[in-house]
Design an enzyme around this catalytic site. Structure first.
Site, PDB file in Angstrom:
ATOM      1  NE  ARG A  12      -1.491   2.613   2.907  1.00 12.75           N
ATOM      2  CZ  ARG A  12      -1.067   4.057   3.212  1.00 12.75           C
ATOM      3  NH1 ARG A  12      -0.586   4.616   2.181  1.00 12.75           N
ATOM      4  NH2 ARG A  12      -0.225   4.056   4.891  1.00 12.75           N
ATOM      5  CG  ASP A  13       3.133   4.786   3.163  1.00 14.15           C
ATOM      6  OD1 ASP A  13       3.606   5.287   2.350  1.00 14.15           O
ATOM      7  OD2 ASP A  13       3.421   4.663   4.417  1.00 14.15           O
ATOM      8  CG  HIS A 204       3.426   4.521   9.280  1.00 10.55           C
ATOM      9  ND1 HIS A 204       2.484   3.720   8.431  1.00 10.55           N
ATOM     10  CD2 HIS A 204       3.709   5.878   8.285  1.00 10.55           C
ATOM     11  CE1 HIS A 204       2.853   4.017   7.321  1.00 10.55           C
ATOM     12  NE2 HIS A 204       3.189   5.050   7.375  1.00 10.55           N
ATOM     13  CG  HIS A 206       8.203   7.393   6.014  1.00  5.59           C
ATOM     14  ND1 HIS A 206       8.034   6.955   4.198  1.00  5.59           N
ATOM     15  CD2 HIS A 206       6.382   7.841   6.312  1.00  5.59           C
ATOM     16  CE1 HIS A 206       6.480   6.989   4.375  1.00  5.59           C
ATOM     17  NE2 HIS A 206       5.572   7.034   5.224  1.00  5.59           N
ATOM     18  CB  CYS A 237       2.667  10.609   1.638  1.00 11.07           C
ATOM     19  SG  CYS A 237       1.066  11.767   1.560  1.00 11.07           S
ATOM     20  CG  ASN A 246       6.114   3.307   4.776  1.00 10.39           C
ATOM     21  OD1 ASN A 246       6.531   3.500   3.691  1.00 10.39           O
ATOM     22  ND2 ASN A 246       5.745   3.428   6.125  1.00 10.39           N
TER      23      ASN A 246
END
Ligand code: COA
Ligand code: ZN
Length: 321
Positions: A12-13, A204, A206, A237, A246
């Site tokens: 996803r990310d 979470h 990065h 993002c 990430n």
């Protein structure tokens, strides 16, 4: 051995930020491979507008195509009621709602004020209801926004509080553009855990400024036991200036295992999966462990060292100085 819960977000990310469209079959095969590796949770895809995130426009096909492992929770990112209905149609285990604690980032990412986002997400929570699907809320830019700078801690705790009052199961504190630093992480994580003991708290990170592993150690010291990470260190993002990968799952798991934590993750298995990424995305990944190998993956002693050693022995035998 302290048990940690590892949550993979590469599909996803990671994939949302790639310019090459990754074929649906390749996405499915990647999730299937990762499902065998001991993760607590996998964020499979996102049910966002295909115009906003074209890379994940095949969300239904991916979610319906994967083979589910009984020990893994399958979560998806959901921005609005439309997304929630699509996710419910695919039988997800969890909906991961998203909003930013910074006004400019929320407007840029979700095209709404934070207040409008909250109202929408409140509606999403009621659509999902008290059924079998859990709700998590990912709060973006908690440790700094690239447009606004620092968001006051009281505001952040205020947003967590509003979602806790809606009855969500968990909250993820997202360092969307790698602005977090260890002492800040330790203080905020401790505050959230202390004030919201009923919430599942995920961190979470990065690695935009190289601090993600240090931030993880700081979060561990504050008592956090759940971490998002991305295979190969993919991610970012598309609506946050300067965002990049990430924290890399294999680098993180490698460190945590050396420190004696039980991550339940099969490091060799994820390294094999990570090795497939460059071909899928068309460029190398920032993974350190894939490049360097694990700490004790030893190398043979070079031949010239042996030759030299033999020479020293033979010289010594002959009395040469
Ligand atoms: N799934 C599919 N399509 C959706 C959708 C969803 N969840 N939500 C909105 N759409 C569609 C609408 O049907 C509409 O399509 P149309 O132009 O063909 O009529 C279009 O998207 C615009 O809808 P609108 O309600 O005006 O939304 P918007 O343009 O203001 O976009 C979001 C709002 C939140 C849906 C959109 O910005 C988005 O999906 N952002 C993703 C953010 C993200 O994932 N960022 C990275 C992760 S943090
Ligand atoms: Zn992220």
């Amino acid at each position: 051995m302290k048990r940690l819960y590892m949550q993979e977000v590469a599909t996803r990310d990671g994939f949302q930020n790639e310019s090459t469209f990754i074929e649906t079959a390749d996405k499915i095969s990647m999730v299937n491979a990762l499902s065998q590796c001991g993760y607590a949770k996998i964020e499979v895809t996102s049910f966002t507008s295909p115009k906003a995130i074209p890379a994940l426009r095949d969300a239904e096909a991916v979610m319906q195509g994967i083979e589910r492992h009984p020990d893994v929770e399958y979560t998806v990112l959901v921005p609005n009621v439309r997304g929630a209905e699509r996710a419910l149609g695919c039988g997800v285990d969890e909906a991961n709602l998203v909003m930013s604690v910074s006004e400019p980032h929320n407007r840029s990412n979700l095209r709404m004020t934070r207040e409008q986002s909250f109202l929408q997400l409140k509606e999403v929570v009621s659509v999902i209801g008290a059924g079998p699907v859990a709700v998590n809320v990912s709060l973006s830019t908690v440790f700094g926004c690239p447009m606004q700078g620092d968001v006051p801690v009281d505001e952040i705790l205020g947003w967590v509080d509003r979602f806790a009052n809606l009855g969500v199961r968990g909250v993820t504190l997202c360092d969307t553009t790698g602005m977090a630093f260890p002492s800040q992480v330790q203080t905020l994580s401790a505050q959230v855990i202390e004030r919201f003991p009923e919430l599942q708290v995920t961190l979470h990170f990065h690695n935009t400024r190289g601090m993600a592993l240090a931030n993880t150690v700081a979060a561990l010291q504050a008592g956090v036991d759940r971490f998002d990470s991305s295979l190969g260190g993919l991610g970012g993002c598309p609506y946050a200036p300067g965002a990049s990968g990430n924290v890399c799952t294999e680098d993180l798991v490698h460190m945590l295992q050396l420190m004696g934590y039980d991550t339940n993750v099969d490091l060799d298995g994820i390294l094999q999966a990570s090795a497939r990424l460059p071909q899928l995305i068309g460029h190398p990944t920032p993974s350190q462990i894939l490049k360097a190998g694990k700490r004790l993956d030893l190398h043979p002693i070079p031949e010239h060292v042996n030759t030299l050693a033999k020479q020293v022995v033979s010289n010594a035998a002959q009395g040469v100085k």
